[in-house]
Design a protein around this motif. Structure first.
Motif, PDB file in Angstrom:
ATOM      1  N   VAL A  85      17.064  63.350  30.964  1.00 60.59           N
ATOM      2  CA  VAL A  85      17.963  64.458  30.393  1.00 60.59           C
ATOM      3  C   VAL A  85      18.420  65.514  31.429  1.00 60.59           C
ATOM      4  N   LYS A  86      17.478  65.634  32.382  1.00 60.34           N
ATOM      5  CA  LYS A  86      17.811  66.564  33.291  1.00 60.34           C
ATOM      6  C   LYS A  86      19.351  66.274  33.987  1.00 60.34           C
ATOM      7  N   ASP A  87      19.388  65.081  34.277  1.00 61.59           N
ATOM      8  CA  ASP A  87      20.470  64.542  35.009  1.00 61.59           C
ATOM      9  C   ASP A  87      21.809  64.701  34.058  1.00 61.59           C
ATOM     10  N   ALA A  88      21.509  64.199  32.963  1.00 67.12           N
ATOM     11  CA  ALA A  88      22.474  64.350  32.047  1.00 67.12           C
ATOM     12  C   ALA A  88      23.167  65.728  31.704  1.00 67.12           C
ATOM     13  N   LEU A  89      22.141  66.653  31.816  1.00 69.74           N
ATOM     14  CA  LEU A  89      22.473  68.123  31.596  1.00 69.74           C
ATOM     15  C   LEU A  89      23.314  68.469  32.873  1.00 69.74           C
ATOM     16  N   ALA A  90      22.766  68.068  33.901  1.00 64.41           N
ATOM     17  CA  ALA A  90      23.576  68.270  35.266  1.00 64.41           C
ATOM     18  C   ALA A  90      24.995  67.901  35.112  1.00 64.41           C
ATOM     19  N   LEU A  91      25.299  66.795  34.631  1.00 66.71           N
ATOM     20  CA  LEU A  91      26.631  66.237  34.267  1.00 66.71           C
ATOM     21  C   LEU A  91      27.264  66.936  33.432  1.00 66.71           C
ATOM     22  N   VAL A  92      26.780  67.269  32.489  1.00 62.86           N
ATOM     23  CA  VAL A  92      27.627  68.007  31.404  1.00 62.86           C
ATOM     24  C   VAL A  92      28.305  69.329  31.885  1.00 62.86           C
ATOM     25  N   ALA A 105      19.069  58.323  24.047  1.00 59.12           N
ATOM     26  CA  ALA A 105      18.409  57.006  23.553  1.00 59.12           C
ATOM     27  C   ALA A 105      17.185  56.168  23.692  1.00 59.12           C
ATOM     28  N   ASN A 106      16.800  55.925  25.052  1.00 60.42           N
ATOM     29  CA  ASN A 106      15.313  55.492  25.225  1.00 60.42           C
ATOM     30  C   ASN A 106      14.964  56.114  26.413  1.00 60.42           C
ATOM     31  N   VAL A 107      14.128  57.050  26.386  1.00 61.00           N
ATOM     32  CA  VAL A 107      13.629  57.599  27.628  1.00 61.00           C
ATOM     33  C   VAL A 107      12.298  58.133  27.727  1.00 61.00           C
ATOM     34  N   GLY A 108      11.552  57.967  28.800  1.00 67.92           N
ATOM     35  CA  GLY A 108      10.348  58.731  28.967  1.00 67.92           C
ATOM     36  C   GLY A 108       9.094  57.441  28.926  1.00 67.92           C
ATOM     37  N   PRO A 120      11.720  58.411  17.792  1.00 72.90           N
ATOM     38  CA  PRO A 120      11.438  56.841  18.378  1.00 72.90           C
ATOM     39  C   PRO A 120      12.158  56.416  19.622  1.00 72.90           C
ATOM     40  N   ASN A 121      11.471  56.111  20.683  1.00 73.97           N
ATOM     41  CA  ASN A 121      11.993  55.918  22.004  1.00 73.97           C
ATOM     42  C   ASN A 121      12.238  57.058  22.933  1.00 73.97           C
ATOM     43  N   VAL A 122      11.890  58.157  22.323  1.00 69.52           N
ATOM     44  CA  VAL A 122      12.418  59.539  23.326  1.00 69.52           C
ATOM     45  C   VAL A 122      10.951  60.254  23.334  1.00 69.52           C
ATOM     46  N   GLU A 123      10.396  60.104  24.438  1.00 72.66           N
ATOM     47  CA  GLU A 123       9.220  61.143  25.024  1.00 72.66           C
ATOM     48  C   GLU A 123       9.759  61.801  26.063  1.00 72.66           C
ATOM     49  N   LEU A 124       9.279  63.080  26.167  1.00 73.49           N
ATOM     50  CA  LEU A 124      10.019  64.079  27.119  1.00 73.49           C
ATOM     51  C   LEU A 124       8.753  64.843  27.880  1.00 73.49           C
ATOM     52  N   THR A 125       8.905  65.160  29.166  1.00 75.07           N
ATOM     53  CA  THR A 125       8.084  66.217  29.569  1.00 75.07           C
ATOM     54  C   THR A 125       8.470  67.418  29.183  1.00 75.07           C
ATOM     55  N   PRO A 126       7.693  68.561  29.423  1.00 74.80           N
ATOM     56  CA  PRO A 126       8.185  69.889  28.862  1.00 74.80           C
ATOM     57  C   PRO A 126       9.505  70.099  29.941  1.00 74.80           C
ATOM     58  N   GLU A 127       9.519  69.856  30.869  1.00 73.12           N
ATOM     59  CA  GLU A 127      10.610  70.129  31.780  1.00 73.12           C
ATOM     60  C   GLU A 127      11.963  69.403  31.028  1.00 73.12           C
ATOM     61  N   GLU A 128      11.822  68.156  30.546  1.00 70.74           N
ATOM     62  CA  GLU A 128      12.950  67.506  30.040  1.00 70.74           C
ATOM     63  C   GLU A 128      13.334  68.086  28.731  1.00 70.74           C
ATOM     64  N   VAL A 129      12.061  68.445  27.780  1.00 64.52           N
ATOM     65  CA  VAL A 129      12.503  69.048  26.472  1.00 64.52           C
ATOM     66  C   VAL A 129      13.340  70.665  26.656  1.00 64.52           C
ATOM     67  N   GLU A 130      13.220  71.192  27.882  1.00 65.45           N
ATOM     68  CA  GLU A 130      13.817  72.208  28.164  1.00 65.45           C
ATOM     69  C   GLU A 130      15.479  72.003  28.264  1.00 65.45           C
ATOM     70  N   ALA A 131      15.431  70.638  29.152  1.00 66.41           N
ATOM     71  CA  ALA A 131      16.813  70.455  29.593  1.00 66.41           C
ATOM     72  C   ALA A 131      17.575  69.954  28.404  1.00 66.41           C
TER      73      ALA A 131
END
Length: 163
Positions: A85-92, A105-108, A120-131
């Protein structure tokens, strides 16, 4: 134009290569991933998984930003893949107006640190939740949809219950 930016920790696989490229009617796929751009073995594997009907570029996130922002990208329907998600945010953030939607879709699943199951299929670190929260503020649709036949689930709503 980027039809969809998909966050998928596997990057290109059968579901992405066959179902999504057809559903989005794209002619090109950009893998925006620093690791894949540096690792010839990973790049080779991704190339093998890509359908011959798609033009494939494997770029670092910074290099992908340059390609997306190139005026020639506006005329070609493109599917972009990244694995976090962090890279997706940078691109956006760096490609304003060029990305129609983001599919987390599928991450973590391959991250070995503290993470929270967001859906489902999405598990995020605290940093990724913020992103992901920041991504939802960017004025484009951000959702979770594993296959084109699945219903879209809003990510912002799923994040409301996460502290």
């Amino acid at each position: 134009m980027i039809e969809q930016l998909r966050v998928d920790d596997r990057l290109i696989h059968g579901q992405v290569a066959l179902m999504w490229s057809k559903a989005l009617n794209t002619r090109g796929i950009i893998v925006a991933n620093d690791g894949a751009a540096k690792d010839k073995m990973v790049a080779s594997t991704l190339k093998m998984a890509c359908p011959s009907s798609q033009h494939l570029l494997i770029k670092s996130v910074n290099d992908a930003e340059e390609v997306i922002n190139d005026s020639r990208s506006k005329a070609m329907p493109i599917f972009v893949l990244t694995n976090c998600v962090k890279d997706a945010l940078a691109l956006v953030e760096s490609c304003s107006g060029m990305i129609k939607e983001v599919n987390i879709a599928n991450v973590g699943r391959f991250v070995n640190s503290e993470k929270t199951r967001v859906m489902p299929n999405v598990e995020l670190t605290p940093e990724e939740v913020e992103a992901a929260r920041e991504l939802c503020k960017r004025g484009i649709p951000v959702f979770h949809q594993v296959t084109p036949n699945d219903a879209k689930t809003g990510v912002e709503t799923a994040l409301e219950d996460i502290r």
